[in-house]
Design a protein around this motif. Structure first.
Motif, short mmCIF file in Angstrom:
data_model
loop_
_atom_site.label_atom_id
_atom_site.label_comp_id
_atom_site.label_asym_id
_atom_site.label_seq_id
_atom_site.Cartn_x
_atom_site.Cartn_y
_atom_site.Cartn_z
N TRP A 196 0.80 -1.31 -0.08
CA TRP A 196 0.01 0.05 0.06
C TRP A 196 0.98 1.34 0.17
N SER A 197 2.06 1.32 0.61
CA SER A 197 2.96 2.22 0.73
C SER A 197 4.03 2.30 -0.35
N GLY A 198 4.53 1.16 -0.69
CA GLY A 198 5.43 0.95 -1.56
C GLY A 198 6.81 0.86 -0.87
N LYS A 199 7.05 1.04 0.35
CA LYS A 199 8.17 1.33 1.13
C LYS A 199 8.71 0.14 1.52
N LYS A 200 10.33 -0.20 1.55
CA LYS A 200 10.63 -1.55 1.78
C LYS A 200 10.99 -1.31 3.53
N THR A 201 10.77 -2.46 4.03
CA THR A 201 10.60 -2.76 5.42
C THR A 201 11.26 -4.15 5.89
N SER A 202 11.89 -4.20 7.09
CA SER A 202 12.10 -5.82 7.44
C SER A 202 10.98 -6.25 8.31
N SER A 203 10.10 -5.33 8.68
CA SER A 203 8.96 -5.79 9.36
C SER A 203 7.67 -5.78 8.63
N ILE A 204 7.33 -6.91 8.32
CA ILE A 204 6.04 -7.15 7.17
C ILE A 204 5.04 -7.91 7.88
N GLN A 205 3.77 -7.71 7.35
CA GLN A 205 2.40 -8.58 7.78
C GLN A 205 1.89 -8.93 6.67
N VAL A 206 1.18 -9.98 6.59
CA VAL A 206 0.47 -10.39 5.51
C VAL A 206 -1.01 -9.84 5.45
N ASP A 207 -1.25 -9.03 4.35
CA ASP A 207 -2.69 -8.57 4.79
C ASP A 207 -3.77 -9.17 3.47
N HIS A 208 -4.93 -9.51 4.10
CA HIS A 208 -6.13 -9.71 3.19
C HIS A 208 -6.52 -8.48 2.33
N VAL A 209 -6.31 -8.48 1.09
CA VAL A 209 -6.79 -7.10 0.37
C VAL A 209 -8.05 -6.76 0.70
N ILE A 210 -9.21 -8.22 0.46
CA ILE A 210 -10.50 -7.84 0.66
C ILE A 210 -10.45 -8.69 2.07
N SER A 239 -4.32 -0.04 10.47
CA SER A 239 -5.32 1.14 10.17
C SER A 239 -6.31 0.63 9.17
N LYS A 240 -6.02 -0.42 8.21
CA LYS A 240 -6.89 -0.90 7.62
C LYS A 240 -7.99 -1.78 7.81
N ARG A 241 -7.55 -2.77 8.81
CA ARG A 241 -8.22 -3.57 9.31
C ARG A 241 -9.45 -4.30 8.40
N ASP A 242 -10.60 -4.00 8.94
CA ASP A 242 -11.73 -4.62 8.03
C ASP A 242 -12.44 -3.73 6.87
N LYS A 243 -11.34 -2.57 6.54
CA LYS A 243 -11.97 -1.90 5.64
C LYS A 243 -11.88 -2.20 4.00
N ILE A 244 -12.46 -1.66 3.11
CA ILE A 244 -12.18 -2.06 1.96
C ILE A 244 -11.56 -1.13 1.17
N PRO A 245 -10.14 -1.47 0.49
CA PRO A 245 -9.25 -0.41 -0.25
C PRO A 245 -10.31 0.09 -1.42
N THR A 246 -10.20 1.43 -1.76
CA THR A 246 -10.92 2.03 -2.98
C THR A 246 -10.22 1.58 -4.11
N PRO A 247 -11.09 1.86 -5.15
CA PRO A 247 -10.54 1.37 -6.53
C PRO A 247 -9.60 2.07 -6.73
N GLU A 248 -9.74 3.73 -6.39
CA GLU A 248 -8.57 4.44 -6.85
C GLU A 248 -7.12 4.06 -6.05
N LEU A 249 -7.10 3.43 -4.82
CA LEU A 249 -6.10 3.02 -4.38
C LEU A 249 -5.43 1.88 -4.87
N ILE A 250 -6.33 1.04 -5.28
CA ILE A 250 -5.92 -0.15 -6.24
C ILE A 250 -5.07 0.10 -7.40
#
Length: 371
Positions: free
Chosen positions: A258-272, A295-306
């Protein structure tokens, strides 16, 4: 009937505040009163009026078995209690040797509340009235309007403090005034309320049939629990996440989708989100940094963000396709591609993902999320 009303109801159920169960209890009680065709219903212009006392009675009946349960059934987030919890528990305790909920309901409907409980019930009625006005009636509809009381409008009653008789349903009706809702919402609740509330839902009817077919040896709750069981377990989710994390470690690429940033700390997120769609497909699992994932939790990514993050999404899809080609292609075909495939599968899949998110936000009423 206006189509927008059904969309609004869906948004209210999904998006309006969920810090307590008040919203659900108010909607359920309203639907029940309308479905029961209460003789107290009055039509005045473009609004429909009903007694507040009947809502109060419904809430007493709904919350009684919750506080009578041997297992704690949370009704509010955090460690706080509901505003009327202690009073409701006092009523529950009083009826433990008086046939519990059935005895309480009979007293409300027929016998009148025993004199020794009169003061408690009056206090409970006042507290429920105050809670209804200040909380769900005040806030319901904020997901579709900037105004308070945009759906429910309570009237100020003339409460008879000199009442000396036994408290019953008639007392509640006469003591707490009325509230109103727009006629469009009344019409929607009248026609489809039982499906919204669940009493005529497919799962409920299915469970009811099974209980009767068992000679009433099975409980409705047990059957509903089995019918509603998901084929995708949390264990399956864990395995898929571990698989994805192993791919990331081998590739050395740990950019947040979602941010494009590289990090050593990562979680696997369900897009939906898994809570909304029990989908554990590899295409629906993408890496995100913990802060953004939380911050995303159970929210739906907008088509614009995708669309904005399409490059990163496709990068991970290509990686998954290379490492687990057979599984990835089967899953994405069923969920996103359908009969469409070929060299342009990536664009087609992104397009369908955006369409699915648009549907969940605009038609189903789930919260949109954009970074």
């Amino acid at each position: 009937m206006k189509k927008v009303i059904f969309s609004n109801i869906s948004k209210i159920i999904e998006r309006d505040s969920k810090s307590t169960t008040y919203k659900f209890a108010l909607l359920r009680a309203t639907i029940d009163l309308i479905q029961e065709n209460s003789p107290f219903i009055e039509f005045k212009g473009d609004r429909v009026h009903l007694p507040m006392g009947l809502l109060i009675e419904k809430w007493m009946i709904y919350y009684f078995p919750i506080f009578d349960s041997i297992h704690r059934i949370p009704q509010i987030n955090g460690a706080s209690n509901l505003a009327f919890e202690e009073l409701m528990k006092s009523v529950v305790d009083f009826y433990k040797k008086r046939n519990r909920l059935s005895g309480f309901n009979n007293d409300l409907k027929r016998n009148g509340i025993p004199e020794e409980l009169t003061s408690t019930i009056r206090s409970l009625g006042d507290k429920l009235y105050s809670t209804l006005r200040r909380m769900p009636m005040h806030y319901i509809g904020r997901s579709i309007s900037s105004n308070y009381h945009s759906i429910y409008k309570p009237e100020i009653p003339k409460i008879n403090r000199q009442f000396r008789g036994r408290i019953d349903s008639e007392f509640l009706v006469s003591s707490y005034g009325t509230f109103s809702i727009p006629k469009d919402y009344y019409d929607a609740f009248e026609i489809l309320g039982s499906f919204i509330g669940g009493q005529d839902s497919i799962l409920f009817k299915w469970a009811e049939f099974s209980v009767k077919a068992s000679g009433n040896e099975l409980s409705l709750e047990r059957v509903l629990g089995n019918l509603a069981q998901s084929p995708v377990s949390e264990r399956d989710v864990k395995k898929s996440k571990e698989l994805f994390q192993s791919i990331l470690l081998k590739s050395g690429d740990t950019r947040c989708v979602w941010s494009g940033k590289k990090t050593s700390s990562i979680q696997v997120d369900h897009v939906i989100p898994f809570a909304i769609w029990k989908n554990n497909d590899l295409w629906n699992l993408l890496p995100a940094v913990p802060k953004i994932n939380n911050s995303k939790r159970d929210k739906i990514p907008t088509p614009e963000l995708i669309e904005r993050q399409k490059g990163v999404i496709l990068h991970y899809w290509e990686l998954l396709d290379q490492t687990h080609h057979s599984r990835f292609q089967k899953e994405i075909k069923i969920s996103l591609l359908g009969n469409e495939s070929g060299a342009n599968w990536k664009e087609l899949a992104i397009s369908q993902l955006k369409e699915s998110c648009h549907f969940l936000i605009e038609k189903r009423g789930f919260d949109p999320w954009h970074l």
